[in-house]
Motif scaffolding. Structure first.
Motif, PDB file in Angstrom:
ATOM      1  N   LYS A   5       0.838  -1.210   0.000  1.00 15.50           N
ATOM      2  CA  LYS A   5       0.000   0.000   0.000  1.00 15.50           C
ATOM      3  C   LYS A   5       0.872   1.259   0.000  1.00 15.50           C
ATOM      4  CE  LYS A   5      -4.437  -1.217   0.393  1.00 15.50           C
ATOM      5  NZ  LYS A   5      -5.565  -0.723  -0.335  1.00 15.50           N
ATOM      6  N   ARG A  15     -12.341  10.643   1.225  1.00 14.55           N
ATOM      7  CA  ARG A  15     -13.198   9.646   0.586  1.00 14.55           C
ATOM      8  C   ARG A  15     -13.708  10.188  -0.745  1.00 14.55           C
ATOM      9  NH1 ARG A  15     -17.278   5.744   3.324  1.00 14.55           N
ATOM     10  NH2 ARG A  15     -15.533   5.821   4.759  1.00 14.55           N
ATOM     11  N   ASN A  33     -18.431   5.342  -8.426  1.00 17.17           N
ATOM     12  CA  ASN A  33     -19.154   4.439  -9.320  1.00 17.17           C
ATOM     13  C   ASN A  33     -18.714   4.618 -10.773  1.00 17.17           C
ATOM     14  OD1 ASN A  33     -20.580   3.274  -7.224  1.00 17.17           O
ATOM     15  ND2 ASN A  33     -22.348   4.600  -7.481  1.00 17.17           N
ATOM     16  N   ARG A  66     -15.071   3.331 -11.369  1.00 15.56           N
ATOM     17  CA  ARG A  66     -14.950   1.872 -11.474  1.00 15.56           C
ATOM     18  C   ARG A  66     -15.085   1.385 -12.918  1.00 15.56           C
ATOM     19  NH1 ARG A  66     -14.757  -0.288  -6.408  1.00 15.56           N
ATOM     20  NH2 ARG A  66     -15.774   0.881  -4.751  1.00 15.56           N
ATOM     21  N   LYS A  69      -7.072   2.238 -12.570  1.00 19.51           N
ATOM     22  CA  LYS A  69      -7.020   0.887 -12.001  1.00 19.51           C
ATOM     23  C   LYS A  69      -6.265   0.876 -10.671  1.00 19.51           C
ATOM     24  CE  LYS A  69      -7.148  -1.476 -16.456  1.00 19.51           C
ATOM     25  NZ  LYS A  69      -6.312  -2.246 -17.434  1.00 19.51           N
ATOM     26  N   ILE A 119      -8.414   2.271  -7.855  1.00 22.77           N
ATOM     27  CA  ILE A 119      -9.373   1.260  -7.417  1.00 22.77           C
ATOM     28  C   ILE A 119      -8.679   0.215  -6.559  1.00 22.77           C
ATOM     29  CG2 ILE A 119     -10.949  -0.565  -8.186  1.00 22.77           C
ATOM     30  CD1 ILE A 119     -11.978   2.346  -8.649  1.00 22.77           C
ATOM     31  N   ALA A 120      -7.507  -0.216  -6.954  1.00 17.72           N
ATOM     32  CA  ALA A 120      -6.741  -1.207  -6.171  1.00 17.72           C
ATOM     33  C   ALA A 120      -6.377  -0.642  -4.798  1.00 17.72           C
ATOM     34  CB  ALA A 120      -5.478  -1.619  -6.919  1.00 17.72           C
ATOM     35  N   ILE A 141      -7.993   1.690  -2.990  1.00 15.97           N
ATOM     36  CA  ILE A 141      -9.109   1.926  -2.068  1.00 15.97           C
ATOM     37  C   ILE A 141      -9.826   0.650  -1.654  1.00 15.97           C
ATOM     38  CG2 ILE A 141      -9.467   4.307  -2.774  1.00 15.97           C
ATOM     39  CD1 ILE A 141     -11.743   3.402  -4.522  1.00 15.97           C
ATOM     40  N   LYS A 142      -9.475  -0.477  -2.257  1.00 17.35           N
ATOM     41  CA  LYS A 142     -10.100  -1.756  -1.857  1.00 17.35           C
ATOM     42  C   LYS A 142      -9.621  -2.199  -0.513  1.00 17.35           C
ATOM     43  CE  LYS A 142     -11.395  -3.690  -6.227  1.00 17.35           C
ATOM     44  NZ  LYS A 142     -11.330  -4.796  -7.120  1.00 17.35           N
TER      45      LYS A 142
END
Length: 115
Positions: free
Chosen positions: A7, A63, A70, A73, A108, A111-112, A114-115
């Motif tokens: 991270k 955040r 949405n 993504r 991408k 997204i990786a 924040i998972k």
């Protein structure tokens, strides 16, 4: 809070990507691509802004708003499916094509992260 090494490396990469995205000029090829295909240049600007704006939230430890997340993504091609029929023309604009690919890879990674 203990953050994994992966991270930490990812956030450092995202910070570098933010600097690039924020400080780089849009490729002039956008205008020529629009003239050749009729695809709105606004689509490109909207996508680039979405990625850069989302990066700013990540860098500032905020955040990303749900509606924005949405959309984030979805890949560039999912957001703008009409581009698929012009892919061969897009590839003839290497600077624009690489700029889109850079933003897509950045999307991408966000997204990786924040998972």
């Amino acid at each position: 809070m203990n953050i994994s090494q992966d991270k930490k490396e990812l956030i450092n990469d995202l910070k570098q990507r933010y600097q690039y995205c924020f400080h780089s000029a849009y490729p002039e090829d956008i205008v020529f691509f629009e003239e050749e295909t009729g695809i709105w240049s606004d689509d490109f600007y909207e996508f680039f802004t979405l990625v850069t704006g989302s990066l700013s939230y990540v860098i500032d430890h905020k955040r990303i708003p749900k509606k924005q997340l949405n959309v984030l993504r979805q890949s560039f091609e999912e957001q703008y499916p009409q581009i698929k029929s012009f892919q061969h023309i897009l590839e003839s604009y290497p600077l624009l094509h690489s700029y889109i690919q850079y933003h897509e890879e950045t999307r991408k990674r966000i997204i990786a992260f924040i998972k």
